[in-house]
Design a protein around this motif. Sequence first.
Motif, PDB file in Angstrom:
ATOM      1  N   LYS A  64       0.924  -1.548  -0.162  1.00 31.61           N
ATOM      2  CA  LYS A  64       0.169  -0.236  -0.047  1.00 31.61           C
ATOM      3  C   LYS A  64       0.820   1.332  -0.332  1.00 31.61           C
ATOM      4  O   LYS A  64       0.260   2.382  -0.138  1.00 31.61           O
ATOM      5  CB  LYS A  64      -0.570  -0.624   1.316  1.00 31.61           C
ATOM      6  N   PRO A  66       2.701   4.149  -1.256  1.00 32.81           N
ATOM      7  CA  PRO A  66       3.045   4.566  -2.362  1.00 32.81           C
ATOM      8  C   PRO A  66       4.718   4.687  -2.986  1.00 32.81           C
ATOM      9  O   PRO A  66       5.867   4.397  -1.774  1.00 32.81           O
ATOM     10  CB  PRO A  66       2.817   6.420  -2.327  1.00 32.81           C
ATOM     11  N   TYR A 169       3.733  14.964   1.933  1.00 32.92           N
ATOM     12  CA  TYR A 169       3.493  14.435   0.410  1.00 32.92           C
ATOM     13  C   TYR A 169       5.465  13.657   0.136  1.00 32.92           C
ATOM     14  O   TYR A 169       6.515  14.622   0.564  1.00 32.92           O
ATOM     15  CB  TYR A 169       3.250  15.635  -0.531  1.00 32.92           C
ATOM     16  N   ASP A 174       1.869  11.475  -4.357  1.00 32.58           N
ATOM     17  CA  ASP A 174       1.715  10.158  -3.431  1.00 32.58           C
ATOM     18  C   ASP A 174       1.632  11.040  -1.880  1.00 32.58           C
ATOM     19  O   ASP A 174       2.317  11.697  -1.109  1.00 32.58           O
ATOM     20  CB  ASP A 174       2.848   8.978  -3.223  1.00 32.58           C
ATOM     21  N   ASN A 175       1.140  10.146  -0.977  1.00 29.89           N
ATOM     22  CA  ASN A 175       1.047  11.002  -0.009  1.00 29.89           C
ATOM     23  C   ASN A 175       1.076  10.275   1.336  1.00 29.89           C
ATOM     24  O   ASN A 175       0.607   8.527   1.502  1.00 29.89           O
ATOM     25  CB  ASN A 175       0.191  11.904   0.219  1.00 29.89           C
ATOM     26  N   ILE A 176       1.788   9.944   2.494  1.00 30.88           N
ATOM     27  CA  ILE A 176       1.251   9.468   3.650  1.00 30.88           C
ATOM     28  C   ILE A 176       0.521   9.923   4.381  1.00 30.88           C
ATOM     29  O   ILE A 176       1.042  11.417   5.134  1.00 30.88           O
ATOM     30  CB  ILE A 176       2.686   8.373   4.153  1.00 30.88           C
ATOM     31  N   ASN A 194      -8.255  10.218   3.274  1.00 31.48           N
ATOM     32  CA  ASN A 194      -7.399  11.068   1.379  1.00 31.48           C
ATOM     33  C   ASN A 194      -6.011  10.529   1.707  1.00 31.48           C
ATOM     34  O   ASN A 194      -5.240  11.099   1.994  1.00 31.48           O
ATOM     35  CB  ASN A 194      -8.235  12.714   1.522  1.00 31.48           C
ATOM     36  N   SER A 195      -5.514   9.146   2.306  1.00 30.69           N
ATOM     37  CA  SER A 195      -4.781   9.079   2.164  1.00 30.69           C
ATOM     38  C   SER A 195      -4.108   7.440   2.034  1.00 30.69           C
ATOM     39  O   SER A 195      -5.163   6.439   2.008  1.00 30.69           O
ATOM     40  CB  SER A 195      -4.010   8.755   3.533  1.00 30.69           C
ATOM     41  N   ASN A 196      -2.764   6.940   1.540  1.00 32.31           N
ATOM     42  CA  ASN A 196      -2.366   5.838   0.896  1.00 32.31           C
ATOM     43  C   ASN A 196      -2.292   4.565   1.760  1.00 32.31           C
ATOM     44  O   ASN A 196      -2.328   3.578   1.732  1.00 32.31           O
ATOM     45  CB  ASN A 196      -0.971   5.548  -0.312  1.00 32.31           C
ATOM     46  N   TYR A 197      -1.155   5.858   3.477  1.00 30.60           N
ATOM     47  CA  TYR A 197      -0.976   4.120   4.124  1.00 30.60           C
ATOM     48  C   TYR A 197      -0.810   5.679   4.818  1.00 30.60           C
ATOM     49  O   TYR A 197      -0.172   6.782   5.560  1.00 30.60           O
ATOM     50  CB  TYR A 197       0.339   4.571   3.431  1.00 30.60           C
ATOM     51  N   ASP A 216      -2.231   1.462   9.599  1.00 31.15           N
ATOM     52  CA  ASP A 216      -1.402   0.435   9.295  1.00 31.15           C
ATOM     53  C   ASP A 216      -0.311   0.227  10.038  1.00 31.15           C
ATOM     54  O   ASP A 216       0.397  -0.618   9.741  1.00 31.15           O
ATOM     55  CB  ASP A 216      -0.954   1.132   7.654  1.00 31.15           C
ATOM     56  N   LYS A 279       8.027  -0.332  -0.478  1.00 30.42           N
ATOM     57  CA  LYS A 279       6.817  -0.792  -0.547  1.00 30.42           C
ATOM     58  C   LYS A 279       7.006  -2.832  -1.488  1.00 30.42           C
ATOM     59  O   LYS A 279       5.838  -3.860  -0.994  1.00 30.42           O
ATOM     60  CB  LYS A 279       6.429  -0.005  -1.921  1.00 30.42           C
TER      61      LYS A 279
END
Length: 280
Positions: A64, A66, A169, A174-176, A194-197, A216, A279
């Motif tokens: 997950k 980025p 960012y 991408d962002n966490i 609103n976040s990838n991780y 996560d 990743k």
Amino acid sequence: MKSRLEKNKKKINEIDKEKRQKKAKIIIKITSIILVSIFSLLCFSMFIGAKYLVVKEVKITNDKLPSSFHGLKIVQFSDLLYPSFNEKDLDNLKDKINELKPDIIVFTGNIKRKGYELTKNDISILSKFFNSLESSMIKYAVYGTNDKNFLDILENSFVILDNKESIIYNKEIDNIKIIGFNSSNVDISKVSENSNYNICLINDPDNINKIKYICDLTLAGNTLGGEIKIPFYKGLLTNNKYYKDYYKEYNMYISNGIGNNYKVRLFNQPSISLYRLNKY
């Protein structure tokens, strides 16, 4: 006949006496070994175990993450419990952290020992220490048990996340998300999606069930690993339910911390944690 009996009796008494003396010597020897061992362990726990810093490296892998955050380095330290770590110790800690060249630094609470009143000089020493820590991106902190009154120590150098989130960012795409919680009053109502991780910071790991659904990765402190660890048994000096280094079901890592409450550490050295995000 009587003389012979008296001689035998005397001989038996001498043998018994010799046996008692040998037994007494063995008991004294064993007792001495035990006392020396206890004294040596006590000295080690006070003067070496409580002061010798170690770095724990952990590889965090999650698809997950980025791609632009692959290889990101996060350094966590926790529970200074000043003055158990004095000014010289803090200077050594600063060097250890900066040598790791972290991208992000997180402090998971507990600046001072409970009941200890910081002086103006203490506040100056601690402020200087927190200011001297270097990261390529940002530094975050969450409050510990007695940290609320010492905002001035942290606010000029760390972003304080008190039931707040911060989006990081990388390469502007991408962002966490870093989310910091107040252990005394966990509030997840302000956490967006609103976040990838999501990386969660909290002082007290016993709050994990309140936040596990949105995290996560969770980094916690407070327990000191029990300060005294008995092999194949739990840490002795903690009331926390969660105190081990890692809980797989929550992907939660708990720092062993820097300072101490009882001036001892045994089989549990003060430590800082280096997490490398990957990743794959």
